[in-house]
Design a protein around this motif. Structure first.
Motif, mmCIF file in Angstrom:
data_model
loop_
_atom_site.group_PDB
_atom_site.id
_atom_site.type_symbol
_atom_site.label_atom_id
_atom_site.label_comp_id
_atom_site.label_asym_id
_atom_site.label_seq_id
_atom_site.Cartn_x
_atom_site.Cartn_y
_atom_site.Cartn_z
ATOM 1 N N LEU A 28 27.990 21.163 98.816
ATOM 2 C CA LEU A 28 28.740 20.214 97.984
ATOM 3 C C LEU A 28 28.817 18.838 98.636
ATOM 4 O O LEU A 28 28.858 17.821 97.937
ATOM 5 C CB LEU A 28 30.137 20.754 97.708
ATOM 6 C CG LEU A 28 31.028 19.914 96.775
ATOM 7 C CD1 LEU A 28 31.858 20.835 95.886
ATOM 8 C CD2 LEU A 28 31.950 18.990 97.550
ATOM 9 N N HIS A 29 28.801 18.788 99.975
ATOM 10 C CA HIS A 29 28.904 17.502 100.669
ATOM 11 C C HIS A 29 27.719 16.583 100.365
ATOM 12 O O HIS A 29 27.774 15.392 100.608
ATOM 13 C CB HIS A 29 29.006 17.720 102.177
ATOM 14 C CG HIS A 29 27.785 18.318 102.796
ATOM 15 N ND1 HIS A 29 27.442 19.634 102.595
ATOM 16 C CD2 HIS A 29 26.821 17.790 103.587
ATOM 17 C CE1 HIS A 29 26.315 19.894 103.246
ATOM 18 N NE2 HIS A 29 25.924 18.791 103.845
ATOM 19 N N GLN A 87 30.446 15.465 92.827
ATOM 20 C CA GLN A 87 31.306 16.639 92.987
ATOM 21 C C GLN A 87 32.305 16.434 94.120
ATOM 22 O O GLN A 87 33.456 16.872 94.035
ATOM 23 C CB GLN A 87 30.454 17.873 93.267
ATOM 24 C CG GLN A 87 29.674 18.390 92.069
ATOM 25 C CD GLN A 87 29.130 19.775 92.330
ATOM 26 O OE1 GLN A 87 29.866 20.711 92.642
ATOM 27 N NE2 GLN A 87 27.812 19.923 92.220
ATOM 28 N N LEU A 88 31.865 15.779 95.174
ATOM 29 C CA LEU A 88 32.748 15.534 96.314
ATOM 30 C C LEU A 88 33.909 14.632 95.908
ATOM 31 O O LEU A 88 35.071 14.891 96.261
ATOM 32 C CB LEU A 88 31.943 14.893 97.446
ATOM 33 C CG LEU A 88 32.594 14.826 98.823
ATOM 34 C CD1 LEU A 88 32.992 16.204 99.308
ATOM 35 C CD2 LEU A 88 31.646 14.169 99.819
ATOM 36 N N GLU A 129 35.143 14.321 92.924
ATOM 37 C CA GLU A 129 36.026 15.097 92.057
ATOM 38 C C GLU A 129 36.943 15.998 92.870
ATOM 39 O O GLU A 129 38.139 16.112 92.596
ATOM 40 C CB GLU A 129 35.173 15.920 91.084
ATOM 41 C CG GLU A 129 35.932 16.510 89.915
ATOM 42 C CD GLU A 129 36.684 17.784 90.264
ATOM 43 O OE1 GLU A 129 37.754 18.034 89.676
ATOM 44 O OE2 GLU A 129 36.194 18.536 91.139
ATOM 45 N N LEU A 130 36.404 16.624 93.924
ATOM 46 C CA LEU A 130 37.201 17.495 94.789
ATOM 47 C C LEU A 130 38.271 16.703 95.542
ATOM 48 O O LEU A 130 39.429 17.128 95.631
ATOM 49 C CB LEU A 130 36.276 18.212 95.788
ATOM 50 C CG LEU A 130 36.955 19.071 96.852
ATOM 51 C CD1 LEU A 130 37.655 20.255 96.208
ATOM 52 C CD2 LEU A 130 35.951 19.544 97.892
ATOM 53 N N ILE A 131 37.889 15.548 96.081
ATOM 54 C CA ILE A 131 38.840 14.712 96.824
ATOM 55 C C ILE A 131 39.999 14.286 95.926
ATOM 56 O O ILE A 131 41.175 14.347 96.317
ATOM 57 C CB ILE A 131 38.119 13.471 97.397
ATOM 58 C CG1 ILE A 131 37.142 13.892 98.500
ATOM 59 C CG2 ILE A 131 39.122 12.454 97.937
ATOM 60 C CD1 ILE A 131 36.167 12.808 98.888
ATOM 61 N N ARG A 139 41.024 15.750 93.105
ATOM 62 C CA ARG A 139 41.803 16.899 92.641
ATOM 63 C C ARG A 139 42.735 17.422 93.718
ATOM 64 O O ARG A 139 43.904 17.731 93.463
ATOM 65 C CB ARG A 139 40.865 18.011 92.168
ATOM 66 C CG ARG A 139 41.590 19.218 91.574
ATOM 67 C CD ARG A 139 40.627 20.273 91.064
ATOM 68 N NE ARG A 139 39.991 20.997 92.149
ATOM 69 C CZ ARG A 139 38.686 20.986 92.376
ATOM 70 N NH1 ARG A 139 37.865 20.273 91.615
ATOM 71 N NH2 ARG A 139 38.173 21.676 93.383
ATOM 72 N N GLU A 140 42.239 17.523 94.954
ATOM 73 C CA GLU A 140 43.016 18.121 96.050
ATOM 74 C C GLU A 140 43.766 17.076 96.884
ATOM 75 O O GLU A 140 44.441 17.443 97.843
ATOM 76 C CB GLU A 140 42.090 18.930 96.965
ATOM 77 C CG GLU A 140 41.334 20.052 96.260
ATOM 78 C CD GLU A 140 42.243 21.168 95.780
ATOM 79 O OE1 GLU A 140 43.391 21.238 96.260
ATOM 80 O OE2 GLU A 140 41.816 21.955 94.923
ATOM 81 N N ILE A 169 42.619 14.882 99.024
ATOM 82 C CA ILE A 169 42.111 14.942 100.396
ATOM 83 C C ILE A 169 42.422 13.633 101.119
ATOM 84 O O ILE A 169 42.309 12.550 100.545
ATOM 85 C CB ILE A 169 40.591 15.193 100.393
ATOM 86 C CG1 ILE A 169 40.248 16.519 99.683
ATOM 87 C CG2 ILE A 169 40.014 15.169 101.800
ATOM 88 C CD1 ILE A 169 40.795 17.740 100.361
ATOM 89 N N CYS A 210 39.128 7.448 94.965
ATOM 90 C CA CYS A 210 39.576 8.367 96.034
ATOM 91 C C CYS A 210 40.676 7.694 96.845
ATOM 92 O O CYS A 210 40.540 7.479 98.065
ATOM 93 C CB CYS A 210 38.398 8.754 96.923
ATOM 94 S SG CYS A 210 37.090 9.661 96.086
#
Length: 277
Positions: A4-5, A10-11, A13-15, A17-18, A20, A42
């Motif tokens: 994923l990195h 996608q990265l 989106e993850l950052i 959502r969570e 980060i 982000c």
């Protein structure tokens, strides 16, 4: 998730959502990450750490512009010295390179000449490391161990690790990374620093990423530049116009033998599974 990195979308989106706060990037992947238009969203990021490759000043600039709330930290070090041995808190200094900084606790750095003598401030030499972090050597490879881990010339009974990296000290004691010794090439008897050509290419607004290699060609080695344009190139005519412009600009600041014979335009630079070039 594995891999994923390597997918900035996608990265991001993850950052988001969570929420980060901290990332650790190889610079090649950082460049791909900050090039994504959505990266400014982000806003949870407060700390970005880079290591594994030289950090381009353009990547630093993009982080400052797009993620102003995130601190950027540049680390340097080889595996043979328990990995990271110097640190630098990035800031805009108006220079064309990002320093690797100063040694961490219990590690020593030395910039030495071919005779293992210290060089003056501003003079390029090979970077040697000493201190607690050094490995004992290479497993079952005594010859390579003897070549890379040498007796300290300072009479203290310690060992130093020769990194194969070129560096120099600034007047304030900060270390600047100048490239690999094996990135010096000779073409028709002339010594060339590939990193210097890359740096001049990266100064151009039209270039987002650049790598220069010496490749076999007619009559011996030739210089080839692999470039990722800042914006997509419309067609072959536009690509050729960009090449001509870049060659002209390089010719104004570099000797003609340092202007790459070939300039290849790529959509992205090829990266290994862990994100290194």
């Amino acid at each position: 998730a594995p891999g994923l990195h390597r997918d900035p979308a996608q990265l991001i989106e993850l950052i988001r959502r969570e929420r980060i706060t901290t990332l650790h990037f190889v610079p090649s992947m950082l460049q791909a990450f900050v090039a994504d238009p959505a990266v400014a969203g982000c806003d949870s990021l407060t700390r970005i750490v880079c290591s594994g490759e030289a950090l381009p000043v353009d990547a630093q600039r993009q982080v400052f512009d797009k993620l102003p709330n995130a601190g950027l930290y540049n680390l340097y070090g080889p595996t043979e010295a328990a990995i990271d041995v110097t640190h630098w808190t990035c800031r805009e200094e108006g220079r064309d390179s990002v320093p690797i900084g100063e040694p961490i606790a219990n590690l020593q750095t030395y910039v030495l000449d071919a005779g293992l003598g210290p060089v003056a401030v501003g003079v390029v030499g090979e970077l040697y490391l000493g201190g607690t972090g050094l490995a004992r050597g290479y497993h079952r490879r005594p010859g390579l161990t003897a070549e890379r881990f040498v007796a300290s010339p300072f009479g203290d009974g310690e060992r130093l690790y020769r990194t194969g990296d070129l560096a120099r000290y600034r007047a304030d004691g900060v270390i600047e990374y100048m490239g690999r010794i094996d990135h010096q090439v000779k073409i028709r008897g002339l010594r060339i620093e590939l990193g210097e050509i890359e740096a001049r290419l990266m100064e151009q607004d039209e270039v987002r990423e650049a790598v220069v290699l010496a490749v076999p060609g007619a009559g011996g080695l030739q210089l080839a530049g692999y470039l990722v344009p800042s914006t997509p190139v419309a067609d072959d005519a536009a690509a050729e116009a960009l090449r001509a412009t870049l060659r002209e600009r390089l010719g104004a600041v570099l000797p003609d033998y340092m202007v790459p014979v070939h300039l290849l335009l790529l959509e992205q630079l090829p990266l290994s599974p862990n994100g290194k070039l």
